[in-house]
Structure formats: C-alpha cells, structure tokens
Design a protein around this motif. Structure first.
Motif, PDB file in Angstrom:
ATOM      1  N   THR A 114      -6.320  -7.557   8.365  1.00  0.00           N
ATOM      2  CA  THR A 114      -5.345  -7.236   9.559  1.00  0.00           C
ATOM      3  C   THR A 114      -5.342  -5.783  10.043  1.00  0.00           C
ATOM      4  OG1 THR A 114      -3.180  -7.047   8.431  1.00  0.00           O
ATOM      5  CG2 THR A 114      -3.967  -9.520   8.954  1.00  0.00           C
ATOM      6  N   ALA A 115      -4.825  -5.652  11.306  1.00  0.00           N
ATOM      7  CA  ALA A 115      -4.880  -4.303  11.909  1.00  0.00           C
ATOM      8  C   ALA A 115      -3.991  -3.130  11.119  1.00  0.00           C
ATOM      9  CB  ALA A 115      -4.528  -4.268  13.131  1.00  0.00           C
ATOM     10  N   ASP A 116      -3.061  -3.804  10.492  1.00  0.00           N
ATOM     11  CA  ASP A 116      -1.964  -2.779   9.698  1.00  0.00           C
ATOM     12  C   ASP A 116      -2.197  -2.916   8.375  1.00  0.00           C
ATOM     13  OD1 ASP A 116      -1.328  -5.517   9.616  1.00  0.00           O
ATOM     14  OD2 ASP A 116       0.866  -4.913   9.907  1.00  0.00           O
ATOM     15  N   ASP A 119      -9.190  -7.729  12.316  1.00  0.00           N
ATOM     16  CA  ASP A 119      -8.355  -6.648  12.362  1.00  0.00           C
ATOM     17  C   ASP A 119      -8.028  -6.108  13.628  1.00  0.00           C
ATOM     18  OD1 ASP A 119     -10.928  -5.754  13.140  1.00  0.00           O
ATOM     19  OD2 ASP A 119     -10.776  -3.974  11.357  1.00  0.00           O
ATOM     20  N   THR A 137      -2.459  -7.294  14.271  1.00  0.00           N
ATOM     21  CA  THR A 137      -1.461  -7.117  12.967  1.00  0.00           C
ATOM     22  C   THR A 137      -1.262  -8.465  12.152  1.00  0.00           C
ATOM     23  OG1 THR A 137       0.509  -7.499  14.072  1.00  0.00           O
ATOM     24  CG2 THR A 137      -0.467  -5.394  14.468  1.00  0.00           C
ATOM     25  N   THR A 138      -0.737  -8.144  11.115  1.00  0.00           N
ATOM     26  CA  THR A 138      -0.278  -9.046  10.332  1.00  0.00           C
ATOM     27  C   THR A 138       0.663 -10.184  10.811  1.00  0.00           C
ATOM     28  OG1 THR A 138      -0.821  -7.658   8.180  1.00  0.00           O
ATOM     29  CG2 THR A 138       0.775  -9.809   7.932  1.00  0.00           C
TER      30      THR A 138
END
Length: 404
Positions: free
Chosen positions: A255-257, A311, A314-315
């Motif tokens: 994910t992105a974070d 990604d 975010t989560t």
C-alpha cells in the motif's frame, strides 16, 4: 470475547471444566507433535501427566532465550495443563512406576520409535493385555508398515517427502522450507482427532485400541487436497498443483503508506473490482472479465497489474474499498505485533499470566469455544520433574504399594 470470559479460561489451580474432565493421559511424547496434541487434551479437561524424557529439544528452543534452563519459549507454548514427572524408564523402578500410572490412565501418547518402545517393554503388544481399555496413541515420522518405519524424521524431512518443498519450488523456484513447523502441527491435529475418535468408540464398546499416525502420511494427505489436481484422474487429466496458489502473483499487495494487505482474487469479477480500485479502468472494461471461466494467462496478467499498482492506495483506502465491496481481506500483521493486534486483543486470544517460576509470560488461549463445557487453563508448564513426588505417591497408593 470479553475480559471476564478470558479470565474464566485462565484459572490457575481451578478445576477442569472441559468435556474431557475425568480423562487421564500419560504423555510420553517430545518436541511439538505429541505435546501439542496432549496440551489440547489438557485444555479440554484431561489430567495430563508428562513423563520427562532424558532430553527434549523443545525445552531449549529457540536457543539462548529463556529465564531458566529448560523453560524455553517453545516448551512453554505446548506444555501447559500438564504435571511433569521425571522417570528413568530404563530402570526396573521407573518401568514399574510407568505401569502404575497406566493402571489409571485412559490414553498413552508417544512418538518414541517402535524399537525403543520394545526395548523399554512398553510397546502396545507388550502391554495391551494388562491395559485393555487403554488408548495407545503412537506417532512417528513414517508409517510403521513401510520400509522407512525406523527412520527418524523432523518437520523439514516430512516437508520434503510430502511434496511441500516441491510446491515451494514450483511457486517460487526455491527449496526453502515453509518457515513454521507445519508438518508437526498438522500431524498433531490428526493425532488429536484420532485419540478423540478412539475415546468415543471406547464409550460404546469398553475396549481400547492402538491409534497410529505417521507425520509423512498426514502431510501427504493434506498436500494432495488441492495439489493432486489433474492426477486425481486415471489417466491424468492435467498437471498437478493448484494454479492460483502456485502462481507468482499469489501474494499480498503493498500500500501507499508502507503497509500490506491480502485481498486474493479467486474470480474474474474479483480481479476486475481490484483493477477498478487502482484506476486501471481500460483493462477493467475488457469483456473477458465477465466470463465465469478463467483464462489463466489473462487472469494472471490482470492480477500482476493490480500488484504493480496497489501502492496507489493507502491501507485505509484499501480497507474502505474492500469493505464497501464486501471483498475478503486482511492486513499483513507483523508477528511481533500479534499480542497488540486489535482483533487478537478484542477476543483475548493472547493473554498474559504470571508463571510461578518464569515470571510474566504470554500464551495463546485455546481457540475452541464450547457453550456448556468450556476449555480452561489450570496450570502452566512445569520445570522438569516438578510433580514427580506427588504424582508417584498417589499412583503407588492407588496400586497398594504405600508411599515408598
């Protein structure tokens, strides 16, 4: 599970409340497979007497972790609800003491190889006439009827011979073992189910019997469920292996974070929904996703695109999207974070207790939940021989031999 229910399961010194209260088990097993099965029997209410072997690797694993010798984490995780008795079975006195314990026992559990049992005079054929109601549960690496019967085996050996290492090779090009004692623990649950079945049958007939289990047999049975595949048919209708689980795309999404989430798609529609989530609208619009029949190369390419672009969210965004679309998912949890994981804490799965000799420790409660006869934790793993005197004194009194 609320806090009161969790406290109710950990009741040190309390009475057995589980469905096996009144059953007595003599545990002659070591390491993980046998001890895990007998611990579950103990959680279910059985009185488990553990006969200490000369050496058990579980008492020292992992190495250099622990507060006192012989009380390592692995041992602490599979030996609660047991009384530890130190016996030297190679001496006449130790042999007699074991037989005295078996006079009142319902189950004997051992993973000792057959030759060692015979040399000690405790093989099933040597004691069955004296103990006709005894459930004699024996587990070892390879089937006793095979040429491999006498070979020793560890978890990794069984992973190899059962095809599990080959599945790793097919999936990832690696010969690395699965990083958990999967063969030991799987065989343990088979052994447990065999013992419970034998106890149930004895209630109807009054007769004991031998329950035999080979770790290799258990893992072969488990691995062939989905992976025998085309070889189920004679002649074969295709290759072995479950294509989805062997594909390189069978992985969690980043994910992105910096997190990771598992949302494994099993259908074309699920892949299409994930493509929509990451903004791959053109590929998501392909009419092939509407077909209920999976085109494996096209399916795999779609999943790879999702993994390559996951990604972008975010989560929290992934959680919201997957929840809204009623898709199964789970966050990837660092095993070190499990004690504080919200789900684990909500149900009280891992709890903290004060061990009488080792201080504050964590343990995972038994996950089985009975409505009338709840499992409970009445005692924590003992140091070697911690109950020798009290257990043997009671056995000798019962046998009419007095305290000495």
């Amino acid at each position: 599970m609320d806090e009161a229910q969790v406290r109710g399961q950990v009741e040190l010194g309390g009475a057995a409340t589980g469905p096996l209260a009144g059953v007595t088990v003599v545990d002659l097993s070591t390491v993980v497979m046998g001890p895990m099965a007998t611990q579950i029997l103990g959680d279910m209410g059985a009185d488990v007497v553990r006969i200490e072997p000369p050496f058990d690797t579980a008492r020292t694993a992992p190495a250099n972790i622990g507060r006192s010798p012989g009380m390592a984490p692995l041992y602490l995780q599979v030996n609660r609800n047991k009384r530890s008795v130190a016996l030297n079975l190679k001496t006449p006195e130790g042999h007699r003491d074991l037989l005295d314990l078996l006079d009142d026992a319902d189950v004997l559990v051992t993973n000792m190889r057959l030759g060692a049992q015979e040399r000690l005079g405790i093989a099933y054929e040597q004691i069955r006439e004296r103990f006709p109601r005894l459930i004699f549960a024996h587990a070892q690496g390879f089937n006793a009827a095979s040429k491999e019967s006498g070979r020793p085996a560890y978890d990794e050996v069984v992973q190899a011979v059962s095809g599990l290492v080959d599945l790793q090779r097919r999936a990832a090009g690696s010969l690395q073992f699965v990083p958990t004692y999967i063969a030991d623990k799987t065989a343990s649950l088979y052994l447990l189910s065999g013992i419970l079945g034998a106890l149930y049958e004895r209630e109807r007939t009054g007769a004991g019997q031998r329950v035999s289990l080979a770790m290799a047999d258990a893992m072969i049975a488990v691995n062939t469920v989905e992976h025998l595949a085309g070889e189920v048919f004679v002649p074969a209708e295709g290759d072995v292996g479950n294509p989805l689980s062997l594909a390189p795309t069978h992985a969690a999404m980043r994910t992105a974070d910096g997190g990771a989430i598992a949302a494994v798609p099993y259908t074309n529609e699920a892949v299409r929904a994930l493509l929509v989530a990451v903004g791959e609208d053109e590929l998501a619009a392909d009419p092939r996703w509407q077909d209920p029949v999976i085109d494996r190369p096209f399916f795999t390419a779609g999943v790879q695109r999702v993994l390559d672009t996951s990604d972008r969210l975010t989560t929290a965004q992934w959680e919201a999207y997957l929840t809204e679309n009623d898709m199964p998912y789970g966050l990837v949890v660092d095993i070190a974070d499990l004690p504080d994981d919200p789900y684990v804490r909500e149900i009280g799965l891992i709890t903290e207790v004060d061990h009488p000799t080792e201080g504050r420790i964590r343990l995972a409660r038994n996950p089985i939940e009975y409505s009338r006869t709840p499992v409970n934790i009445r005692s924590l793993p003992e140091r070697a021989g911690g109950s020798t005197e009290s257990v043997l004194a009671a056995a000798r009194r019962a046998a009419g031999k007095g305290e000495n």
